[in-house]
Design a protein around this motif. Structure first.
Motif, PDB file in Angstrom:
ATOM      1  N   PHE A  89       0.869  -1.172   0.000  1.00 11.20           N
ATOM      2  CA  PHE A  89       0.000   0.000   0.000  1.00 11.20           C
ATOM      3  C   PHE A  89       0.905   1.221   0.000  1.00 11.20           C
ATOM      4  N   THR A  90       1.267   1.698  -1.203  1.00 10.26           N
ATOM      5  CA  THR A  90       2.341   2.679  -1.309  1.00 10.26           C
ATOM      6  C   THR A  90       2.040   3.765  -2.339  1.00 10.26           C
ATOM      7  N   ASN A  91       2.680   4.926  -2.133  1.00 12.18           N
ATOM      8  CA  ASN A  91       2.716   6.016  -3.125  1.00 12.18           C
ATOM      9  C   ASN A  91       1.339   6.550  -3.507  1.00 12.18           C
ATOM     10  N   ASN A 173       8.642  13.912  -6.731  1.00 13.00           N
ATOM     11  CA  ASN A 173       9.747  12.946  -6.655  1.00 13.00           C
ATOM     12  C   ASN A 173       9.947  12.384  -5.254  1.00 13.00           C
ATOM     13  N   MET A 174       8.852  12.175  -4.521  1.00 11.82           N
ATOM     14  CA  MET A 174       8.956  11.673  -3.155  1.00 11.82           C
ATOM     15  C   MET A 174       8.525  10.217  -3.026  1.00 11.82           C
ATOM     16  N   GLY A 175       8.164   9.571  -4.140  1.00 10.67           N
ATOM     17  CA  GLY A 175       7.693   8.203  -4.089  1.00 10.67           C
ATOM     18  C   GLY A 175       8.815   7.185  -4.114  1.00 10.67           C
ATOM     19  N   THR A 176       8.432   5.924  -4.047  1.00  9.30           N
ATOM     20  CA  THR A 176       9.374   4.817  -4.156  1.00  9.30           C
ATOM     21  C   THR A 176       9.065   4.042  -5.432  1.00  9.30           C
ATOM     22  N   PRO A 177      10.088   3.581  -6.154  1.00 13.21           N
ATOM     23  CA  PRO A 177       9.858   2.951  -7.450  1.00 13.21           C
ATOM     24  C   PRO A 177       9.239   1.556  -7.342  1.00 13.21           C
ATOM     25  N   ASN A 178       8.517   1.193  -8.379  1.00 13.09           N
ATOM     26  CA  ASN A 178       7.963  -0.150  -8.536  1.00 13.09           C
ATOM     27  C   ASN A 178       8.163  -0.519  -9.995  1.00 13.09           C
ATOM     28  N   ASN A 182       5.464   1.482 -14.432  1.00 16.86           N
ATOM     29  CA  ASN A 182       6.482   2.368 -14.993  1.00 16.86           C
ATOM     30  C   ASN A 182       5.948   3.489 -15.865  1.00 16.86           C
ATOM     31  N   VAL A 183       4.621   3.615 -15.987  1.00 13.46           N
ATOM     32  CA  VAL A 183       4.022   4.770 -16.663  1.00 13.46           C
ATOM     33  C   VAL A 183       2.890   5.304 -15.803  1.00 13.46           C
ATOM     34  N   ASP A 184       2.548   6.591 -15.991  1.00 14.30           N
ATOM     35  CA  ASP A 184       1.489   7.185 -15.192  1.00 14.30           C
ATOM     36  C   ASP A 184       0.176   7.195 -15.965  1.00 14.30           C
ATOM     37  N   THR A 194      12.879   8.025  -8.224  1.00 14.85           N
ATOM     38  CA  THR A 194      12.070   8.851  -7.313  1.00 14.85           C
ATOM     39  C   THR A 194      10.789   9.289  -8.019  1.00 14.85           C
ATOM     40  N   PRO A 195       9.839   8.380  -8.224  1.00 10.81           N
ATOM     41  CA  PRO A 195       8.586   8.765  -8.867  1.00 10.81           C
ATOM     42  C   PRO A 195       7.743   9.644  -7.952  1.00 10.81           C
ATOM     43  N   SER A 196       6.765  10.312  -8.549  1.00 10.92           N
ATOM     44  CA  SER A 196       5.847  11.130  -7.770  1.00 10.92           C
ATOM     45  C   SER A 196       4.732  10.272  -7.185  1.00 10.92           C
TER      46      SER A 196
END
Length: 211
Positions: A89-91, A173-178, A182-184, A194-196
């Protein structure tokens, strides 16, 4: 849904008693649906729950945005995670005006393996709720639940009430990658490092105050 390996990506849930409802339909954790994912989705104008998960295994809820429209309802939850084992449960971005951003209920009832839950790096603007205790600040929620590491309280500064793109510089840019996401929501490539938070990658507006 009672499906396995189900992906809900780039959807808008607007109105209704529930936004997305994942119902496993069995009290036996060995038969619960597994590996379902919700990402790049927006939730708004629900009556009771934006997202409700029930009897699920290995659920991923990552990079979604909730904007609550109701205030003062007894059961106004952006996300209700109920009897759900091993979840990520992230970002996510929560903007709650009167209800609760998230509730986790009996999520370790059947399985108590250490480290099975990852609740981290969410942006919360509103109350949070876990088990039978109500937390009125994110810091209290972090202490009381030992979860939500690196999450923050922040105003997402939505572009408009009906446009949940974020302008808040404190979420940039405060998120964690997954690697699997990989696209919004607009098809823009996510940052690999560092995704948003929320549904889209963004660059905050320039600070042009003038003199």
């Amino acid at each position: 849904t009672n499906a396995n390996n189900f992906l809900i990506d780039n959807c808008v849930f607007d109105g209704g008693y529930y936004g997305a409802y994942f119902y496993g339909g069995s009290s036996s954790s060995g038969t619960w649906p597994s590996n379902n994912t919700i990402t790049n989705c927006t939730f708004q104008n629900w009556y009771y729950y934006g997202v409700y998960t029930y009897y699920q295994n290995n659920m991923t809820i990552d990079r979604n945005t909730w904007n609550a429209a109701n205030t003062g309802l007894q059961y106004d939850y952006s996300a209700m995670i109920y009897y759900t084992n091993t979840y990520t449960f992230t970002n996510n971005v929560f903007n709650e005006t009167g209800g609760y951003a998230m509730r986790f209920y009996r999520c370790n009832y059947y399985n108590t393996v250490s480290g099975q839950f990852l609740i981290a790096n969410n942006a919360v603007n509103g109350l949070t709720y876990r088990w039978s205790s109500t937390y009125t600040s994110l810091s209290a929620f972090q202490t009381g639940s030992s979860t939500n590491a690196n999450s923050q309280e922040a105003d997402p500064s939505f572009v408009a009430a009906n446009d949940l793109h974020v302008n808040g510089a404190n979420l940039y840019n405060m998120g964690t990658p997954n690697a699997l996401i990989n696209v919004d929501v607009d098809g823009t490539t996510r940052s690999a490092t560092t995704p948003s938070h929320g549904i889209h990658e963004f660059t905050p507006p320039a600070n042009d105050a003038g003199t």
